[in-house]
Design a protein around this motif. Structure first.
Motif, PDB file in Angstrom:
ATOM      1  N   UNK A  18      43.659  19.757  30.394  1.00 12.57           N
ATOM      2  CA  UNK A  18      43.598  19.521  28.861  1.00 12.57           C
ATOM      3  C   UNK A  18      42.503  20.449  28.125  1.00 12.57           C
ATOM      4  N   UNK A  19      41.321  20.674  28.633  1.00 17.34           N
ATOM      5  CA  UNK A  19      40.504  21.724  27.709  1.00 17.34           C
ATOM      6  C   UNK A  19      41.248  23.199  27.964  1.00 17.34           C
ATOM      7  N   UNK A  20      42.011  23.357  28.981  1.00 19.00           N
ATOM      8  CA  UNK A  20      42.455  24.852  28.856  1.00 19.00           C
ATOM      9  C   UNK A  20      43.533  24.800  27.749  1.00 19.00           C
ATOM     10  N   UNK A  34      45.154  30.785  23.343  1.00 16.08           N
ATOM     11  CA  UNK A  34      45.021  31.705  22.024  1.00 16.08           C
ATOM     12  C   UNK A  34      46.225  31.548  21.199  1.00 16.08           C
ATOM     13  N   UNK A  35      46.421  32.105  20.121  1.00 16.93           N
ATOM     14  CA  UNK A  35      47.494  32.111  19.117  1.00 16.93           C
ATOM     15  C   UNK A  35      48.504  32.589  19.954  1.00 16.93           C
ATOM     16  N   UNK A  36      49.809  32.400  19.395  1.00 16.63           N
ATOM     17  CA  UNK A  36      50.173  31.477  18.320  1.00 16.63           C
ATOM     18  C   UNK A  36      50.573  30.130  18.617  1.00 16.63           C
ATOM     19  N   UNK A  37      49.835  29.526  19.626  1.00 15.61           N
ATOM     20  CA  UNK A  37      50.376  28.100  20.117  1.00 15.61           C
ATOM     21  C   UNK A  37      49.897  27.182  19.110  1.00 15.61           C
ATOM     22  N   UNK A  55      45.482  26.390  12.310  1.00 17.94           N
ATOM     23  CA  UNK A  55      46.213  27.522  12.915  1.00 17.94           C
ATOM     24  C   UNK A  55      45.961  28.616  12.026  1.00 17.94           C
ATOM     25  N   UNK A  56      45.991  28.632  10.804  1.00 19.01           N
ATOM     26  CA  UNK A  56      45.784  29.840   9.921  1.00 19.01           C
ATOM     27  C   UNK A  56      44.255  30.153  10.036  1.00 19.01           C
ATOM     28  N   UNK A  57      43.399  29.079   9.952  1.00 23.78           N
ATOM     29  CA  UNK A  57      41.989  29.566  10.350  1.00 23.78           C
ATOM     30  C   UNK A  57      41.722  30.399  11.403  1.00 23.78           C
ATOM     31  N   UNK A  58      42.452  29.912  12.594  1.00 26.25           N
ATOM     32  CA  UNK A  58      42.364  30.780  13.820  1.00 26.25           C
ATOM     33  C   UNK A  58      42.738  31.983  13.759  1.00 26.25           C
ATOM     34  N   UNK A  59      43.885  32.301  12.996  1.00 27.43           N
ATOM     35  CA  UNK A  59      44.424  33.532  12.728  1.00 27.43           C
ATOM     36  C   UNK A  59      43.466  34.231  11.847  1.00 27.43           C
ATOM     37  N   UNK A  60      42.876  33.728  10.969  1.00 32.59           N
ATOM     38  CA  UNK A  60      42.022  34.462  10.073  1.00 32.59           C
ATOM     39  C   UNK A  60      40.884  34.953  10.943  1.00 32.59           C
ATOM     40  N   UNK A  61      40.303  34.098  11.597  1.00 36.16           N
ATOM     41  CA  UNK A  61      39.108  34.480  12.348  1.00 36.16           C
ATOM     42  C   UNK A  61      39.232  35.359  13.614  1.00 36.16           C
ATOM     43  N   UNK A  62      40.726  35.166  14.096  1.00 40.12           N
ATOM     44  CA  UNK A  62      41.173  36.197  15.118  1.00 40.12           C
ATOM     45  C   UNK A  62      41.112  37.628  14.550  1.00 40.12           C
ATOM     46  N   UNK A  63      41.465  37.942  13.298  1.00 43.81           N
ATOM     47  CA  UNK A  63      41.509  39.174  12.657  1.00 43.81           C
ATOM     48  C   UNK A  63      40.278  39.640  12.288  1.00 43.81           C
TER      49      UNK A  63
END
Length: 148
Positions: free
Chosen positions: A35-37, A42-45, A137-145
């Protein structure tokens, strides 16, 4: 000389003295780690799929506790049916499992205005849930970049 620290816990002598909840926690650890894994993928899940998958996984984690409850409820329903049909015993309203299930099974919204109201609320919360998960999801993409 045996190396006991390389043996799995369920193969040691200490396993016999472990309590049943301790054994249950031992066997649930892989599911909780999975569950934690899942949430650390990572994105784009997408987050919405993570949420649905987590609900399914939590159901399987809770299954050892839900199964005895389901068995007890089904046996109580059989007992109540036999007591009412064959012996004429009436159960109190708070303990009437068969009456509650028939009410739930035959539930129907008769007023069209209320039916539209319920449908609108369900659609509203579905849209809100989708928007929140997309925002995550979009926040994760922004933080990833930003941090890569």
């Amino acid at each position: 000389m045996h190396k006991t620290w390389n043996k799995a816990f369920h193969k040691r002598k200490l396993w016999r003295t472990a309590s049943k909840p301790g054994k249950l926690v031992y066997y649930m650890q892989p599911l909780v780690e999975h569950l934690f894994d899942t949430w650390m993928q990572p994105l784009p899940f997408p987050t919405l799929l993570k949420f649905l998958y987590s609900c399914l996984l939590i159901f399987f984690i809770m299954l050892p506790m839900l199964y005895p409850l389901l068995v007890l409820l089904s046996y109580y329903g059989l007992f109540q049916y036999a007591a009412q049909e064959h012996f004429g015993l009436e159960t109190p309203e708070n303990w009437d499992l068969l009456g509650a299930t028939t009410k739930l099974w035959r539930f129907e919204v008769t007023n069209r205005k209320y039916l539209l109201f319920v449908t609108m609320y369900i659609d509203r919360y579905r849209v809100v849930l989708t928007a929140i998960s997309s925002t995550v999801d979009y926040m994760r993409v922004a933080l990833y970049f930003v941090f890569s």
